[in-house]
Design a protein around this motif. Sequence first.
Motif, PDB file in Angstrom:
ATOM      1  N   ALA A  12      -0.198  -1.425  -4.589  1.00 43.52           N
ATOM      2  CA  ALA A  12       0.721  -1.336  -3.454  1.00 43.52           C
ATOM      3  C   ALA A  12       2.166  -1.502  -3.914  1.00 43.52           C
ATOM      4  CB  ALA A  12       0.380  -2.391  -2.406  1.00 43.52           C
ATOM      5  N   LYS A  13       2.382  -2.392  -4.899  1.00 41.53           N
ATOM      6  CA  LYS A  13       3.738  -2.604  -5.402  1.00 41.53           C
ATOM      7  C   LYS A  13       4.289  -1.351  -6.081  1.00 41.53           C
ATOM      8  CE  LYS A  13       3.649  -7.629  -5.987  1.00 41.53           C
ATOM      9  NZ  LYS A  13       3.805  -8.747  -6.943  1.00 41.53           N
ATOM     10  N   ILE A  14       3.415  -0.637  -6.800  1.00 42.05           N
ATOM     11  CA  ILE A  14       3.866   0.600  -7.463  1.00 42.05           C
ATOM     12  C   ILE A  14       4.254   1.649  -6.424  1.00 42.05           C
ATOM     13  CG2 ILE A  14       3.093   2.553  -8.867  1.00 42.05           C
ATOM     14  CD1 ILE A  14       1.447   0.559 -10.515  1.00 42.05           C
ATOM     15  N   LEU A  15       3.426   1.790  -5.381  1.00 39.20           N
ATOM     16  CA  LEU A  15       3.757   2.758  -4.324  1.00 39.20           C
ATOM     17  C   LEU A  15       5.040   2.358  -3.613  1.00 39.20           C
ATOM     18  CD1 LEU A  15       0.268   3.482  -2.681  1.00 39.20           C
ATOM     19  CD2 LEU A  15       1.451   4.748  -4.476  1.00 39.20           C
ATOM     20  N   ARG A  16       5.208   1.068  -3.376  1.00 38.58           N
ATOM     21  CA  ARG A  16       6.434   0.607  -2.715  1.00 38.58           C
ATOM     22  C   ARG A  16       7.639   0.824  -3.624  1.00 38.58           C
ATOM     23  NH1 ARG A  16       8.766  -4.882  -2.392  1.00 38.58           N
ATOM     24  NH2 ARG A  16      10.475  -4.696  -0.903  1.00 38.58           N
ATOM     25  N   TYR A  65      12.639  12.114   7.161  1.00 37.79           N
ATOM     26  CA  TYR A  65      12.049  11.646   5.907  1.00 37.79           C
ATOM     27  C   TYR A  65      12.608  10.274   5.530  1.00 37.79           C
ATOM     28  CZ  TYR A  65      10.623  11.554   1.017  1.00 37.79           C
ATOM     29  OH  TYR A  65      10.080  11.198  -0.188  1.00 37.79           O
ATOM     30  N   LEU A  66      13.919  10.068   5.749  1.00 33.39           N
ATOM     31  CA  LEU A  66      14.539   8.774   5.469  1.00 33.39           C
ATOM     32  C   LEU A  66      13.909   7.676   6.327  1.00 33.39           C
ATOM     33  CD1 LEU A  66      16.762   7.132   4.044  1.00 33.39           C
ATOM     34  CD2 LEU A  66      18.308   7.779   5.884  1.00 33.39           C
ATOM     35  N   LYS A  67      13.704   7.963   7.619  1.00 34.74           N
ATOM     36  CA  LYS A  67      13.073   6.985   8.515  1.00 34.74           C
ATOM     37  C   LYS A  67      11.639   6.695   8.070  1.00 34.74           C
ATOM     38  CE  LYS A  67      15.850   8.236  12.553  1.00 34.74           C
ATOM     39  NZ  LYS A  67      15.839   8.837  13.909  1.00 34.74           N
ATOM     40  N   ASP A  68      10.924   7.746   7.622  1.00 34.28           N
ATOM     41  CA  ASP A  68       9.548   7.557   7.144  1.00 34.28           C
ATOM     42  C   ASP A  68       9.515   6.610   5.933  1.00 34.28           C
ATOM     43  OD1 ASP A  68       8.544   9.196   9.098  1.00 34.28           O
ATOM     44  OD2 ASP A  68       8.434  10.975   7.831  1.00 34.28           O
ATOM     45  N   LEU A  69      10.473   6.779   5.021  1.00 35.87           N
ATOM     46  CA  LEU A  69      10.518   5.921   3.834  1.00 35.87           C
ATOM     47  C   LEU A  69      10.752   4.460   4.218  1.00 35.87           C
ATOM     48  CD1 LEU A  69      12.613   8.148   1.391  1.00 35.87           C
ATOM     49  CD2 LEU A  69      10.179   7.672   1.262  1.00 35.87           C
ATOM     50  N   ILE A  70      11.613   4.230   5.200  1.00 34.62           N
ATOM     51  CA  ILE A  70      11.885   2.861   5.661  1.00 34.62           C
ATOM     52  C   ILE A  70      10.611   2.235   6.240  1.00 34.62           C
ATOM     53  CG2 ILE A  70      13.168   1.490   7.347  1.00 34.62           C
ATOM     54  CD1 ILE A  70      15.489   3.496   7.003  1.00 34.62           C
ATOM     55  N   VAL A  71       9.860   3.027   7.034  1.00 37.03           N
ATOM     56  CA  VAL A  71       8.613   2.540   7.631  1.00 37.03           C
ATOM     57  C   VAL A  71       7.586   2.238   6.540  1.00 37.03           C
ATOM     58  CG1 VAL A  71       6.654   3.191   9.081  1.00 37.03           C
ATOM     59  CG2 VAL A  71       8.982   3.693   9.841  1.00 37.03           C
ATOM     60  N   ILE A  72       7.475   3.124   5.541  1.00 31.73           N
ATOM     61  CA  ILE A  72       6.512   2.930   4.444  1.00 31.73           C
ATOM     62  C   ILE A  72       6.818   1.640   3.695  1.00 31.73           C
ATOM     63  CG2 ILE A  72       5.719   3.861   2.233  1.00 31.73           C
ATOM     64  CD1 ILE A  72       6.323   6.678   3.466  1.00 31.73           C
ATOM     65  N   ASN A  73       8.095   1.416   3.395  1.00 31.41           N
ATOM     66  CA  ASN A  73       8.494   0.193   2.691  1.00 31.41           C
ATOM     67  C   ASN A  73       8.085  -1.055   3.475  1.00 31.41           C
ATOM     68  OD1 ASN A  73       9.902  -1.381   0.678  1.00 31.41           O
ATOM     69  ND2 ASN A  73      11.543  -1.623   2.160  1.00 31.41           N
ATOM     70  N   GLU A  74       8.267  -1.019   4.796  1.00 35.15           N
ATOM     71  CA  GLU A  74       7.894  -2.164   5.633  1.00 35.15           C
ATOM     72  C   GLU A  74       6.378  -2.385   5.625  1.00 35.15           C
ATOM     73  OE1 GLU A  74       9.486  -1.255   9.436  1.00 35.15           O
ATOM     74  OE2 GLU A  74      11.552  -1.689   8.886  1.00 35.15           O
ATOM     75  N   LYS A  75       5.603  -1.303   5.662  1.00 38.88           N
ATOM     76  CA  LYS A  75       4.147  -1.428   5.717  1.00 38.88           C
ATOM     77  C   LYS A  75       3.568  -1.937   4.398  1.00 38.88           C
ATOM     78  CE  LYS A  75       3.197   1.850   9.440  1.00 38.88           C
ATOM     79  NZ  LYS A  75       2.587   0.792  10.287  1.00 38.88           N
TER      80      LYS A  75
END
Length: 664
Positions: free
Chosen positions: A125-129, A106-116
């Motif tokens: 998009a800013k709110i989701l980030r 889950y931690l790795k997924d969050l890092i990927v989401i932030n990058e995308k």
Amino acid sequence: MKKVILLIITVMSFLSLHAQKPYELGSSQKIIDSLKTILAKEKSDSLRSIIYFELSRLYIGIDLKQVKNNLSEAKKLIHGNPYLKDVSYYYNAPYSYYTSKNLDTYLKDLIVINEKLLKYNIPEAKILRLKTLINLSVIQGWKNNELESKRIQIEEAIPLAKSIYNNELLGTIYLSLAKTFFNENNLDKAEYYGNQAIKIIESRKLKSSKYDENLFLAYISYAETLSLKKKFNESENILDKANHLLKHYPNSNLYCNYYYTKSFIELKRSNYLKSLFYVNEGIKKATAFEDFFFVYRLKLLKIELLRHQKKYLEAKILMAQVLESEYQQIDEKRDNYKEIAFFCKQLKDFSNSVKYYEKYIELSDSLNATKTNNNIIELEAKYDNSEKQKKIISLEKEKQKATLIAENTRLYSVMFGLLSLILLLVIYFLWQNAKAQKLLTLEKDKNYNQKLSFLKTQKEIEVMQAMIDGEEIERKRIARELHDGIGSKLSALKILMFRFNNKQISNDNLAQFNELLSTSITELRQVSYNLVPESLLKLGLENALSDLCYLLHSEKVKIEFQAFNITNTIPISSQINIYRIIQELLNNALKHSDCSEILVSCSQNEDSFFISVEDNGKGFDVYSIEKKTGLGIKNLKNRVELFSGTFNLESNKSGTYYNIELKI
């Protein structure tokens, strides 16, 4: 216990990672019904996709089948839209966690989401980030990466929240930051950021559906901080505000949080009967909501209360139940074993006390090993993340460059008819110029390679000369030791023997002869060991270095040797050079530093060998000493260069530190 509070209070705002149901004041069903009504009327595939994604989020912790179905419908409507495709990672991550329960993934997924999401400049998009960064900081704190957690909050989340003027989310970040400082026992900063969180959230004019929950969580968090600072009256006033919010939602499962905090504050006030009443009420509520995670947390609080009351039998029985809980983290289980061992000891149940304490020690050893591995993995992950960031920046530059080229191409197409002749002339000129530049570049490369070859040869000669000089110095030192030490003692022995020639030799004289012979033999062995240590040839590098440290150890100077993963596959020539490097470092420390302690640490990682030598001596001026050769620094550096290694030296009044990496 503080880490538990941090997880409970902060994560509930977005994803309740351990609870079976989402923590909320009102029901999410009204929002779900409203979205379904909009969905039935909406015709845009993009908007329908977003609504399905939102429905999947609302069903998290309620109905995983509905989560899966809504995610599936949302993905069908993406139709190659890059933004919706990246957004899908944000909504898919919670479902992946709930099905796998793997916090690292889950931690790795969050890092990927932030990058995308980083590449989109639209408010949505800013709110989701921003929500992603909040969750990322919480998980980093939960994994004991407090420094990284605060960095994310201060350097990324807070500026992003301010840029979109979202006070509610900004207040949530301040709340998370307050709990981070609370977890570090920095109560002054925890109080400051908790107070700021409440002020910011209360100032929000446009309130979201989660506004009351966020404000409630800020209240109870701030109340706990105030209670630890003995500000009980202020704490009660804040908690009354939280209770006032709850009265509008009689069926909310956040009553579990309220009773937990109420019991916690009464415990800090030493009102044990009131604390017991509220913790029991909390357990009843959590059981009714089938929130077994919170049942587990409330039982832990009750055990702490029973310990204060010295009710060790009740505490032992309750702890035995807690140890069966599936919601324990491994470090919590370790601490729980220690607690129940203490209760057994107080009850004179020594056999069970020993049994539980052994389990505590076993888990402690396991956690220490895991922590070391996790630190290594974390460093690797940070490096990988840094490389990914560089790659993203590089791709963005290439994209901008490609866009610029395309625009220029269109411009050339429009003007091609008018400037074709001039363009041909320019092309011809550029071709001639490129040809000349190519010849010039080839000539420069040739000169550069020749110069590089010359410098390389010159450097090799310098290294070899330094090695020869070092060997000559070593020969002179050995000759001096033989002449001044063993030679002088053997000469004295010869004189004594000549003096007593043909005379009766007394026992005292024999003892004198024996002492001189023993000293000479010892010094001869020392000189021989310095030339080629026998333990290096027979037992390997690690044992030879251990013998060297033991040999140089004295009452005046304590030498500690540590070795990690040193194999016997290192070539003998490399082993001897490594041995000589460490021998020279120890001789320097013993001769010049006036130290009382020396730490020698050696480790190997595949074809890399690491050397660390540290003393607590008087130190020296590194800049001035590099101009001299008295301490053999130049010879040391030349030996390191033979291994294509790196040599770092730090020295001050507290001591001297050498850090060397060799390629073997």
